[in-house]
Design an enzyme around this catalytic site. Structure first.
Site, PDB file in Angstrom:
ATOM      1  N   GLY A  84     -80.541  66.857  49.776  1.00 48.72           N
ATOM      2  CA  GLY A  84     -80.020  67.208  48.308  1.00 48.72           C
ATOM      3  C   GLY A  84     -81.287  66.856  47.421  1.00 48.72           C
ATOM      4  O   GLY A  84     -81.260  67.359  46.067  1.00 48.72           O
ATOM      5  N   THR A 135     -77.453  69.701  53.989  1.00 41.85           N
ATOM      6  CA  THR A 135     -76.913  70.140  55.075  1.00 41.85           C
ATOM      7  C   THR A 135     -76.749  68.852  56.095  1.00 41.85           C
ATOM      8  O   THR A 135     -75.764  69.038  56.749  1.00 41.85           O
ATOM      9  CB  THR A 135     -77.799  71.050  55.788  1.00 41.85           C
ATOM     10  OG1 THR A 135     -79.136  70.266  55.916  1.00 41.85           O
ATOM     11  CG2 THR A 135     -78.051  72.362  55.036  1.00 41.85           C
ATOM     12  N   VAL A 171     -78.933  74.344  48.387  1.00 41.35           N
ATOM     13  CA  VAL A 171     -78.723  73.223  49.308  1.00 41.35           C
ATOM     14  C   VAL A 171     -80.160  73.253  49.895  1.00 41.35           C
ATOM     15  O   VAL A 171     -81.007  73.977  49.797  1.00 41.35           O
ATOM     16  CB  VAL A 171     -77.643  73.661  50.366  1.00 41.35           C
ATOM     17  CG1 VAL A 171     -76.200  73.765  49.775  1.00 41.35           C
ATOM     18  CG2 VAL A 171     -78.178  74.827  51.206  1.00 41.35           C
ATOM     19  N   CYS A 172     -80.315  71.939  50.508  1.00 40.09           N
ATOM     20  CA  CYS A 172     -81.357  71.690  51.322  1.00 40.09           C
ATOM     21  C   CYS A 172     -80.981  70.589  52.500  1.00 40.09           C
ATOM     22  O   CYS A 172     -79.810  70.428  52.555  1.00 40.09           O
ATOM     23  CB  CYS A 172     -82.605  70.971  50.529  1.00 40.09           C
ATOM     24  SG  CYS A 172     -82.150  69.491  49.655  1.00 40.09           S
ATOM     25  N   ALA A 173     -81.866  69.885  52.842  1.00 41.11           N
ATOM     26  CA  ALA A 173     -81.733  68.915  53.829  1.00 41.11           C
ATOM     27  C   ALA A 173     -80.784  67.873  53.422  1.00 41.11           C
ATOM     28  O   ALA A 173     -79.795  67.317  53.932  1.00 41.11           O
ATOM     29  CB  ALA A 173     -82.704  68.354  54.926  1.00 41.11           C
TER      30      ALA A 173
END
Length: 196
Positions: free
Chosen positions: A69, A93, A65-67
């Site tokens: 995608g 997220t 995951v990241c902020a």
């Protein structure tokens, strides 16, 4: 090579108990809120963590995951090139929180106050443009080339979906994991799920 599996926030939440979640944002971004149980391995340290991530993937499914995608998609591609199959969280997220799912945050005394990488890039780019314009007016018109360079970099960033400024900002001390934090994360990835 096949593209990585993508889970939407609801699918990921339903499987959270059996996923190893790796958050590839900077430590500052991670501290601002992450998926419950997520482990922080910044994108530029994926190569260093490859053996541990491979070990975790051999034991079960890994969700990256990241902020938004984009970085997690890059991480999944990098891992797939090394033979490690992972999934990515659609929308990152941001989508997780928008779906009403909670984010974990470190205890108050245990956190680094951090801005998201996107916010850091916007601030730095804006400050450089203003500086170039100001110096161009007060010192010499050639300083306006600084503003033009930043504008060109932003256009290139949008066209290529990459960000050189984010890479540079990611190397600043507040965006780097403490050695003890990374060591603890790698040790957690090496452990079996059944190990307390």
């Amino acid at each position: 090579m096949t593209s990585p599996l993508t889970l939407d926030p609801d699918q990921a939440r339903a499987r959270l108990h059996d996923l190893t979640v790796i958050d590839v944002r900077t430590p500052g971004e991670y501290a601002s809120g992450h998926l419950p149980g997520a482990l922080n391995v910044p994108l530029d340290l994926m190569g260093r963590a490859l053996p541990e991530i491979r070990h975790a993937a051999d034991r079960g499914d890994v969700l990256v995951v990241c902020a938004s995608g984009a970085r997690s998609q890059s991480a999944c591609t990098l891992l797939a090139e090394q033979g490690v199959r992972t999934a990515t969280l659609a929308g990152g997220t941001h989508a997780w929180a928008a779906a009403g799912h909670g984010l974990d945050r470190p205890a108050a005394g245990d956190t680094r106050a951090g801005w998201s990488m996107e916010r850091q890039v916007r601030f730095t780019a804006g400050a450089l443009v203003l500086l170039g314009l100001l110096l161009g007016l007060l010192v010499h018109p050639a300083f306006q080339l600084l503003s033009a360079g930043v504008a060109g970099g932003l256009v290139f960033s949008a066209l290529t979906d990459t960000c050189g400024m984010a890479v540079l900002l990611g190397k600043l001390p507040h965006n780097r994991p403490r050695p003890a934090d990374l060591a603890a994360t790698l040790a957690t990835l090496r452990r079996d799920r059944s190990t307390p």
